[in-house]
Design an enzyme around this catalytic site. Sequence first.
Site, PDB file in Angstrom:
ATOM      1  N   GLU A 135       0.759  -1.199   0.016  1.00 25.37           N
ATOM      2  CA  GLU A 135      -0.106   0.041   0.015  1.00 25.37           C
ATOM      3  C   GLU A 135       0.858   1.193   0.051  1.00 25.37           C
ATOM      4  OE1 GLU A 135      -2.740   0.311   3.290  1.00 25.37           O
ATOM      5  OE2 GLU A 135      -3.576   2.183   2.488  1.00 25.37           O
ATOM      6  N   ARG A 167       4.768 -12.675  10.066  1.00 25.39           N
ATOM      7  CA  ARG A 167       5.388 -11.613   9.725  1.00 25.39           C
ATOM      8  C   ARG A 167       6.922 -11.638  10.338  1.00 25.39           C
ATOM      9  NH1 ARG A 167       1.665  -7.646   9.214  1.00 25.39           N
ATOM     10  NH2 ARG A 167       3.121  -5.796   9.462  1.00 25.39           N
ATOM     11  N   LYS A 172       3.798   1.061   9.632  1.00 24.65           N
ATOM     12  CA  LYS A 172       4.092   2.149   8.745  1.00 24.65           C
ATOM     13  C   LYS A 172       3.588   3.495   9.519  1.00 24.65           C
ATOM     14  CE  LYS A 172       2.856   0.087   5.087  1.00 24.65           C
ATOM     15  NZ  LYS A 172       2.540   0.021   3.385  1.00 24.65           N
TER      16      LYS A 172
HETATM   17  P1  ATP Z   1       2.611  -2.074   8.251  1.00 22.24           P
HETATM   18  O1  ATP Z   1       1.701  -2.956   9.176  1.00 22.24           O
HETATM   19  O2  ATP Z   1       3.868  -2.022   8.450  1.00 22.24           O
HETATM   20  O3  ATP Z   1       1.836  -1.055   8.028  1.00 22.24           O
HETATM   21  P2  ATP Z   1       1.151  -3.396   5.973  1.00 22.24           P
HETATM   22  O4  ATP Z   1       1.172  -4.940   5.974  1.00 22.24           O
HETATM   23  O5  ATP Z   1       0.202  -2.455   6.375  1.00 22.24           O
HETATM   24  O6  ATP Z   1       2.581  -2.878   6.775  1.00 22.24           O
HETATM   25  P3  ATP Z   1       1.549  -3.325   3.151  1.00 22.24           P
HETATM   26  O7  ATP Z   1       2.255  -2.286   2.294  1.00 22.24           O
HETATM   27  O8  ATP Z   1       0.013  -3.869   2.842  1.00 22.24           O
HETATM   28  O9  ATP Z   1       1.837  -3.036   4.757  1.00 22.24           O
HETATM   29  O10 ATP Z   1       2.258  -4.549   2.999  1.00 22.24           O
HETATM   30  C1  ATP Z   1       2.826  -5.160   1.625  1.00 22.24           C
HETATM   31  C2  ATP Z   1       3.171  -6.823   1.722  1.00 22.24           C
HETATM   32  O11 ATP Z   1       4.047  -6.791   2.690  1.00 22.24           O
HETATM   33  C3  ATP Z   1       1.954  -7.399   2.270  1.00 22.24           C
HETATM   34  O12 ATP Z   1       1.651  -8.885   1.447  1.00 22.24           O
HETATM   35  C4  ATP Z   1       2.366  -7.628   3.934  1.00 22.24           C
HETATM   36  O13 ATP Z   1       1.752  -9.056   4.178  1.00 22.24           O
HETATM   37  C5  ATP Z   1       3.665  -7.832   3.780  1.00 22.24           C
HETATM   38  N1  ATP Z   1       4.238  -7.354   5.065  1.00 22.24           N
HETATM   39  C6  ATP Z   1       4.167  -6.233   5.617  1.00 22.24           C
HETATM   40  N2  ATP Z   1       4.717  -6.158   6.870  1.00 22.24           N
HETATM   41  C7  ATP Z   1       5.540  -7.403   6.983  1.00 22.24           C
HETATM   42  C8  ATP Z   1       6.282  -8.259   7.914  1.00 22.24           C
HETATM   43  N3  ATP Z   1       6.668  -7.495   9.038  1.00 22.24           N
HETATM   44  N4  ATP Z   1       6.781  -9.199   7.515  1.00 22.24           N
HETATM   45  C9  ATP Z   1       6.401  -9.701   6.625  1.00 22.24           C
HETATM   46  N5  ATP Z   1       5.746  -9.237   5.453  1.00 22.24           N
HETATM   47  C10 ATP Z   1       5.193  -8.031   5.833  1.00 22.24           C
HETATM   48 MG    MG Z   2      -1.587  -3.659   4.475  1.00 26.42          MG
END
Ligand code: ATP
Ligand code: MG
Length: 568
Positions: free
Chosen positions: A43, A270, A280
Amino acid sequence: MKENDTAINDEAKTPVSFIEQFIIDDLRDGKNNGRIHTRFPPEPNGYLHIGHAKAICLDFGMAKKYGGKCNLRFDDTNPVREDVEYVDSIKEDIHWLGFDWEEREYYASDYFGKLFEFAVVLIKKGLAYVDDQSAETISEQKGTPTQPGAVSPFRNRATEENLDLFYRMNEGEFDEGSRVLRARIDMASPNMHMRDPIIYRILKIAHHRTGNKWNVYPMYDFAHGESDYFEGITHSLCTLEFEVHRPLYDWLVDHLKTDDYRPRQIEFNRLNLTYTMMSKRKLLELVKEGRVSGWDDPRMPTLCGLRRRGYTPESIRRFVDLIGYTKVEAINDVSLLEHAVREDLNLKAPRVFGVLNPLKITITNYPGEQTEQLEVINNPEDDSQGTRTVPFCNEVYIEQEDFMEEPPNKFFRLAPSREVRLKGAYIIKCDSFRKNEKGEVVELFCSYDPETRSGNEASNRKVKGTLHWVSARHAVDAEIRLYDRLFNHEDPAGQKDADYRDFLNPDSLKVLTGCKLEPSLAQAKPLEKFQFQRMGYFCADYDSKPGKPVFNRTVSLKDTWAKLNKEA
Ligand code: ATP
Ligand code: MG
């Protein structure tokens, strides 16, 4: 073939993960015509962090290893938080990590038209309805995992009325929050996500790509699986929190699919790191509140922060390999990440001399007008890096901590009447010293033994300590930034009764000025990496100017933190 191709395969020395096993089995069974096609779906509402690297290495890594493709898809369904600045940084960071999506750069917003049509299909099938209640009321009616939810008074609305209202929602006739579109699934399902989830909401806000075209926007769950389907994704790899969303993912895909092809969602744990927080949203708070210098502050767990700190893409990929993929949530030790970068830089980084806290030495028996160019090895781990020369004269700097007026027995550095070797140069002996009015030692007077020049036979004479040093007349002045962990709690964002800000480490940044470096470092270019002998790995910062270098310490040579914690 790109430089990174071999590196990634070389690194995959760990046994195959459960996900890789699924892929191997699917390929063997000829599922989806033997294709493998993955996607990385960020995102664009922030910069990528090391957690995302774990997902990127899997999505792109599996596709590459099994001859498939991986799409980059921006999941830009929420115009409130998204920005093009983030899109650009995400692309830069993925390339830096060593992966490429070729021409397949997609946006969920490209599918807004198709998604809208699919919502219309669901309404026509009696599988979606417009609910005039507020989101709060709807959530109050959701029930609990053990108690079924209450049925909305709008659930049995006529199809024609639903269609009419949904179109009018999109034309902008209704206020934000006044209506939503819900899938009509099962208000008694044990899975809360199946209790008539909201799939569209009204948002009267410009989107960074589609402008004011839409007044309704799809929810993540609705857009995500369908986007996978539109792109022909076979393995939709995501983190464990989406496991409970999988029945909804499957329900939606089943109502869309027209043949045997279907994407399959598989979840993994994760990445969480000690002394780090990964959200984020919270990282953005740190930036906005000025608690760090920006997204690329070298203390941040962002990929741009780690890059500026001196981390290499190889070290991050290696770390991700070491931790692996499982179904169990865990918290990984940040020292393992530090270990990975040490291991990589040990092979790559040339050894140089840099004095952080200088103490001047005058060598009283060395001719004042003389300068020697001494040849030293650049990297004992890699002969191909060759040698260079460093100047030596009668004035040198050593580290303040390498001298003690009254040393304990085990102090093998310099002290009155004691001898040490200056690395690559001579053995010197401390004859006397001078103090300032505050009683601090500010200069040492030493004599050198001309027979002990490194490489000479007489240089085999044993002394217990070897120090790094820099010629005072030739040294370049530098600023050096030393970093410690940004938080002094193992899990700063996971404490019920405390805000993560309470755990910010006040000593996470220490700026040293007037550091003295060997002259070869005067022109160091941003992101160039070195081992300052005995002091750690350092990386030239973007703030460096020719003749005025600024260095960030990537990591010290030993894990002092673990030791300190044990002693405390
Ligand atoms: P955050 O919780 O840090 O804001 P998010 O999951 O909202 O992260 P996205 O941009 O939606 O961020 O993530 C893109 C991809 O990265 C998704 O498939 C998500 O599952 C993966 N991802 C995000 N954070 C992690 C993490 N800590 N470990 C592994 N994969 C991750
Ligand atoms: Mg997300």
